[in-house]
Design a protein around this motif. Structure first.
Motif, PDB file in Angstrom:
ATOM      1  N   PHE A   1       1.535  -1.553   0.058  1.00 27.21           N
ATOM      2  CA  PHE A   1       0.426  -0.285   0.053  1.00 27.21           C
ATOM      3  C   PHE A   1       0.599   1.232   0.288  1.00 27.21           C
ATOM      4  O   PHE A   1       0.551   1.962  -0.822  1.00 27.21           O
ATOM      5  CB  PHE A   1      -1.054   0.063   1.063  1.00 27.21           C
ATOM      6  N   LEU A   2       2.358   1.251   0.925  1.00 30.70           N
ATOM      7  CA  LEU A   2       2.970   2.409   0.730  1.00 30.70           C
ATOM      8  C   LEU A   2       3.739   2.492  -0.462  1.00 30.70           C
ATOM      9  O   LEU A   2       3.302   3.555  -0.547  1.00 30.70           O
ATOM     10  CB  LEU A   2       3.549   2.131   2.128  1.00 30.70           C
ATOM     11  N   ASP A   3       3.722   1.954  -1.181  1.00 33.91           N
ATOM     12  CA  ASP A   3       4.716   2.263  -2.371  1.00 33.91           C
ATOM     13  C   ASP A   3       4.396   2.006  -3.358  1.00 33.91           C
ATOM     14  O   ASP A   3       4.534   2.893  -4.377  1.00 33.91           O
ATOM     15  CB  ASP A   3       5.263   0.547  -2.835  1.00 33.91           C
ATOM     16  N   ALA A   4       3.025   1.775  -3.252  1.00 32.06           N
ATOM     17  CA  ALA A   4       1.438   2.163  -4.316  1.00 32.06           C
ATOM     18  C   ALA A   4       1.387   3.750  -4.158  1.00 32.06           C
ATOM     19  O   ALA A   4       1.514   4.012  -5.458  1.00 32.06           O
ATOM     20  CB  ALA A   4       0.245   1.165  -4.410  1.00 32.06           C
ATOM     21  N   SER A   5       1.488   3.944  -3.026  1.00 33.01           N
ATOM     22  CA  SER A   5       0.790   5.314  -3.084  1.00 33.01           C
ATOM     23  C   SER A   5       1.806   6.301  -2.814  1.00 33.01           C
ATOM     24  O   SER A   5       1.548   7.305  -4.115  1.00 33.01           O
ATOM     25  CB  SER A   5       0.373   5.450  -1.605  1.00 33.01           C
ATOM     26  N   TYR A   6       2.782   5.619  -2.575  1.00 36.76           N
ATOM     27  CA  TYR A   6       4.741   6.378  -3.476  1.00 36.76           C
ATOM     28  C   TYR A   6       4.501   6.266  -5.110  1.00 36.76           C
ATOM     29  O   TYR A   6       5.001   7.706  -5.583  1.00 36.76           O
ATOM     30  CB  TYR A   6       5.659   5.432  -3.056  1.00 36.76           C
ATOM     31  N   SER A   7       4.036   6.196  -5.393  1.00 40.73           N
ATOM     32  CA  SER A   7       4.325   5.876  -7.122  1.00 40.73           C
ATOM     33  C   SER A   7       3.920   6.417  -7.407  1.00 40.73           C
ATOM     34  O   SER A   7       3.419   6.639  -8.899  1.00 40.73           O
ATOM     35  CB  SER A   7       4.221   4.152  -7.333  1.00 40.73           C
ATOM     36  N   PHE A   8       2.264   7.479  -7.066  1.00 40.83           N
ATOM     37  CA  PHE A   8       1.351   8.322  -7.582  1.00 40.83           C
ATOM     38  C   PHE A   8       2.093  10.071  -6.900  1.00 40.83           C
ATOM     39  O   PHE A   8       1.304  10.271  -7.849  1.00 40.83           O
ATOM     40  CB  PHE A   8       0.324   8.295  -6.849  1.00 40.83           C
ATOM     41  N   ILE A   9       3.321   9.393  -6.031  1.00 39.04           N
ATOM     42  CA  ILE A   9       3.383  11.200  -5.901  1.00 39.04           C
ATOM     43  C   ILE A   9       3.985  12.501  -7.042  1.00 39.04           C
ATOM     44  O   ILE A   9       4.460  13.293  -7.194  1.00 39.04           O
ATOM     45  CB  ILE A   9       4.949  10.913  -4.139  1.00 39.04           C
ATOM     46  N   VAL A  10       4.822  11.159  -7.773  1.00 34.81           N
ATOM     47  CA  VAL A  10       6.292  11.233  -8.873  1.00 34.81           C
ATOM     48  C   VAL A  10       5.790  11.701 -10.620  1.00 34.81           C
ATOM     49  O   VAL A  10       5.337  11.539 -11.593  1.00 34.81           O
ATOM     50  CB  VAL A  10       7.383  11.543  -8.302  1.00 34.81           C
ATOM     51  N   ALA A  11       5.753   9.924 -10.251  1.00 30.74           N
ATOM     52  CA  ALA A  11       5.367   9.358 -11.839  1.00 30.74           C
ATOM     53  C   ALA A  11       4.263  10.165 -12.517  1.00 30.74           C
ATOM     54  O   ALA A  11       4.700  10.411 -13.730  1.00 30.74           O
ATOM     55  CB  ALA A  11       4.966   7.943 -11.359  1.00 30.74           C
ATOM     56  N   PRO A  12       2.439  10.072 -12.041  1.00 30.56           N
ATOM     57  CA  PRO A  12       2.362  10.617 -13.028  1.00 30.56           C
ATOM     58  C   PRO A  12       2.416  11.858 -13.180  1.00 30.56           C
ATOM     59  O   PRO A  12       2.249  12.145 -15.006  1.00 30.56           O
ATOM     60  CB  PRO A  12      -0.003  10.451 -12.385  1.00 30.56           C
TER      61      PRO A  12
END
Length: 308
Positions: free
Chosen positions: A68-79
């Protein structure tokens, strides 16, 4: 003249990951493919752990939170990075920049602390198995699960408070593809030496101490496993090896970025790209591929969904 502590910059302009259009297109295609394939995998891991009553051990509770943390973290920068690749001007408002920075360190700090919790869980399970059910009771597990979130929040809010006190009056070109402490601080219209030292202690020292502590704990666990003759020896070694791989993937780039003075190096953007976009999505997948119970449960869930 503006007062010393007044922020007059209302937006920042990213210079981007690279100036080469060909490399930008390549990064876009690879990142998008990686994002589309791996992110649903992380979500599937979470759903598997939630839906399977057999995966109730603390390890799976922590693994679900890691996903969950990693999935949430991936939305901060990548999109935003993917969108900015095709933007002529890569602009972010001051408030959005601070918000991005906050969640970056909130979730990132929480994940580092969660890895420490998972190391403690493995130490008790492997080195003190007779005490495991007593030590890792439900109340302790929930406290240990809450601690990384609280620790990540405290770590991040310190960063944000220190930056909010700095005056920004130009220039506003941020030499990165996202907002992070080293680049933002360099744009302040004041001497930032003291703030940089505080940031190094808050981010760099914390990262280094956690990294060394984790390596030491897993070294102790592996030595204990090597001396033992139990049937689960190979499984324990496999689990610990997986955890050590994740530690190097997560802490290596963080140590490179946050434990040195805030001077720009040519490798900074490449390291940041892997640290914020690639590695977070890979972590739960690596854990799952080395965990037979989770893989079996995922296959069962997938078959049920196909049949339904």
């Amino acid at each position: 003249m503006e007062t010393e502590n007044r922020t007059v910059v209302t937006e920042f302009i990213f210079t981007g990951l690279t100036e080469s259009l060909d490399i930008q297109r390549l990064v876009f295609v690879l990142s998008l493919i990686f994002y589309i394939i791996i992110l649903p995998g992380n979500v599937f891991i979470i759903l598997t752990i939630i839906s399977d009553p057999g995966l109730t051990a603390p390890l799976y509770l922590f693994l679900g939170n890691l996903a969950f943390l990693d999935a949430s973290y991936s939305f901060i920068v990548a999109p935003r990075m993917l969108i900015d690749i095709f933007s002529e001007k890569k602009i972010i408002s001051y408030k959005a920049c601070i918000t991005q920075l906050f969640f970056l360190h909130f979730l990132g700090g929480g994940e580092f602390l969660l890895l420490v919790v998972m190391a403690f869980d493995r130490y008790i399970a492997i080195c003190r198995p007779l005490y495991y059910s007593t030590v890792m009771n439900p109340r302790v597990c929930y406290v240990m699960l809450l601690a990384p979130w609280l620790g990540g929040f405290i770590h991040s809010i310190i960063q944000v408070v220190l930056i909010l006190r700095l005056p920004f009056c130009g220039p506003n070109h941020l030499d990165n593809f996202f907002c992070d402490v080293p680049q933002v601080i360099k744009l302040a219209c004041t001497d930032t030496f003291a703030v940089e030292i505080l940031m190094i202690f808050n981010s760099g020292l914390l990262t280094l101490v956690c990294f060394l502590g984790l390596l030491t704990s897993y070294a102790v666990i592996l030595c204990h496993v090597h001396r033992s003759a139990s049937e689960g020896k190979n499984k324990a070694i496999s689990t610990c090896t997986t955890h050590v791989i994740i530690i190097f993937l997560m802490f290596g780039p963080a140590i490179f970025i946050y434990t040195r003075p805030f001077t720009a190096l040519s490798a900074d953007k490449v390291v940041s790209f892997f640290h914020t976009v690639i590695f977070p999505l890979l972590n739960p997948v690596i854990y799952t591929l080395r965990n037979q119970e989770v893989k079996t449960s995922m296959k069962k869930l997938f078959i049920r969904q196909v049949i339904c």
